[in-house]
Design an enzyme around this catalytic site. Structure first.
Site, PDB file in Angstrom:
ATOM      1  CB  THR A 132      -0.908   0.169   1.055  1.00  0.00           C
ATOM      2  OG1 THR A 132      -1.392   1.175   1.432  1.00  0.00           O
ATOM      3  CG2 THR A 132      -0.086  -0.054   2.507  1.00  0.00           C
ATOM      4  CG  ASP A 133      -1.115   4.731  -0.976  1.00  0.00           C
ATOM      5  OD1 ASP A 133      -1.740   4.433   0.064  1.00  0.00           O
ATOM      6  OD2 ASP A 133      -1.735   5.898  -1.753  1.00  0.00           O
ATOM      7  CD  GLU A 134      -3.444   3.429   4.257  1.00  0.00           C
ATOM      8  OE1 GLU A 134      -3.396   3.504   5.536  1.00  0.00           O
ATOM      9  OE2 GLU A 134      -4.635   3.124   3.873  1.00  0.00           O
ATOM     10  CE1 TYR A 158      -2.988  -2.465   5.779  1.00  0.00           C
ATOM     11  CE2 TYR A 158      -3.230  -0.134   5.415  1.00  0.00           C
ATOM     12  CZ  TYR A 158      -3.215  -1.503   4.752  1.00  0.00           C
ATOM     13  OH  TYR A 158      -3.065  -1.951   3.367  1.00  0.00           O
ATOM     14  CE  LYS A 162       0.286  -4.602   2.968  1.00  0.00           C
ATOM     15  NZ  LYS A 162       0.375  -6.055   2.364  1.00  0.00           N
TER      16      LYS A 162
END
Length: 355
Positions: A132-134, A158, A162
């Site tokens: 993810t970009d997060e 989260y 990741k």
């Protein structure tokens, strides 16, 4: 054949369906079938000899090892993850167990399998880790979009979990030579998305005449990517990506959350005019802790290396998405169980409305 972890979830199921629709090799889906892993997402493949669904955990090393030994996949595409920021705030332990510990156990079994391969089978094997970009943190309003070289700065349990899984995948390439490909995507939307996420939540609440909860001032910005475009990019990375490389996949659609909600309301007014205007249901609620202000993806690398660009604009993608949910009320009703309603109440019920 290929092995897809988390293939009964939102993005994983879309990938499996698109892969087989495009005539790809047979697929074995490994999914724990928790709240977001829904076998109904793959119902159209029932009886299709090209697909088999195995209920199991990526952290179950004997199971994973047996699947690898028996099925002999030429690639593993790793979607399996706990993926909702709000859930990670309420209960981070599941995210550590699945995203970090689970990915570690999966990598260990894949490393053993890959090291025992020989010749062309070993040369062509790939492990594609979907992220993810997060992991990159939050951008200011004038900051350039996230590039593959952007430093990691995760801000939620989260995104931290990741980021840890990304680092593990990278380490297994650099330490053991495992042919790892990593993709970091922006916010996905489309069919089969579990209704705790923004767009399906807004659609289903609008159908039920319930408030449409918008965090804070609604101006948190995300880049929006239609799920089938994401799946197409993953296929290209799997086909032509260079082991050890990271590829950012985005939709070139930066939009504030409030604009997304209003777009859903406009489509609901069109499709269900008897309940218009749906925008009257918009309700601003207390922001969630640590809410990142802006994400944006620079997807030029996949465009320059593979010629990939999204096929859908946001306008075409959101129209398809709203229409899909309205056309599949039976799927929605079975997914929106009592357990989901309890979660919805837990997350939004104690958030006070803001002026």
């Amino acid at each position: 054949m290929i092995l897809v972890t988390g293939g009964a979830g939102f993005i994983g199921a879309n990938f499996v369906l698109d892969w087989l629709r495009a005539g790809g090799e047979p697929v074995v889906t490994l999914d724990k079938l928790t709240y977001a892993g829904n076998p109904e997402n793959l119902q159209s493949l029932a009886g299709d000899p090209r697909h088999s669904l195995v209920c199991g955990d990526i952290g179950d090393r004997p199971l994973v090892g047996r699947l690898l030994a028996e099925r002999r996949p030429r690639a593993v595409i790793h979607f399996a993850a706990e993926s909702h920021v709000d859930r990670s705030i309420h209960g981070p332990e599941d995210f550590i167990q699945t995203n970090v510990v689970g990915t570690f156990h999966l990598l260990e079994e894949i490393r053993t399998y890959w090291q025992e391969l020989a010749g062309e089978a070993k040369e062509r094997f790939r492990f594609l880790h979907v992220s993810t970009d997060e992991v990159y943190g939050s951008l200011g309003p004038d900051d350039p979009p996230f590039a593959e070289t952007t430093a990691y700065a995760p801000n939620s349990p989260y995104s931290a979990s990741k980021a840890a899984s990304d680092h593990l995948a990278r380490a297994y390439h650099h330490t053991y030579g495992l042919p790892v490909l990593t993709t970091n995507c922006s916010n996905n939307y489309g069919p089969y998305q579990f209704p705790e996420k923004l767009i399906p939540l807004m659609i289903l609440n609008a159908v039920r005449g319930k408030p449409l909860p918008v965090y804070g001032d609604g101006l948190n910005v995300r880049d929006w990517l239609y799920v089938s475009d994401h799946c197409a990019a993953i296929r290209r990375v799997l086909e032509a990506g260079r082991p050890g490389e990271t590829y950012n996949i985005g939709g070139w659609n930066e939009k504030p959350n409030l604009e997304i909600v209003r777009a859903v309301c406009a489509l609901m007014d069109e499709f269900r005019p008897e309940a218009a205007p749906h925008a009257r249901l918009i309700t601003f609620v207390t922001d969630r802790p640590g809410h990142d202000r802006r994400y944006a993806i620079d997807a030029r690398k996949v465009e320059q290396e593979f010629g990939w660009r999204p096929a859908e604009t946001f306008e075409t993608g959101i129209r398809k998405t709203v229409r899909w949910y309205l056309d599949h009320p039976d799927w929605v009703e079975r997914v929106v169980s009592g357990a989901y309603r309890q979660w919805e109440e837990r997350n939004y019920g104690n958030r006070s409305a803001t002026p």
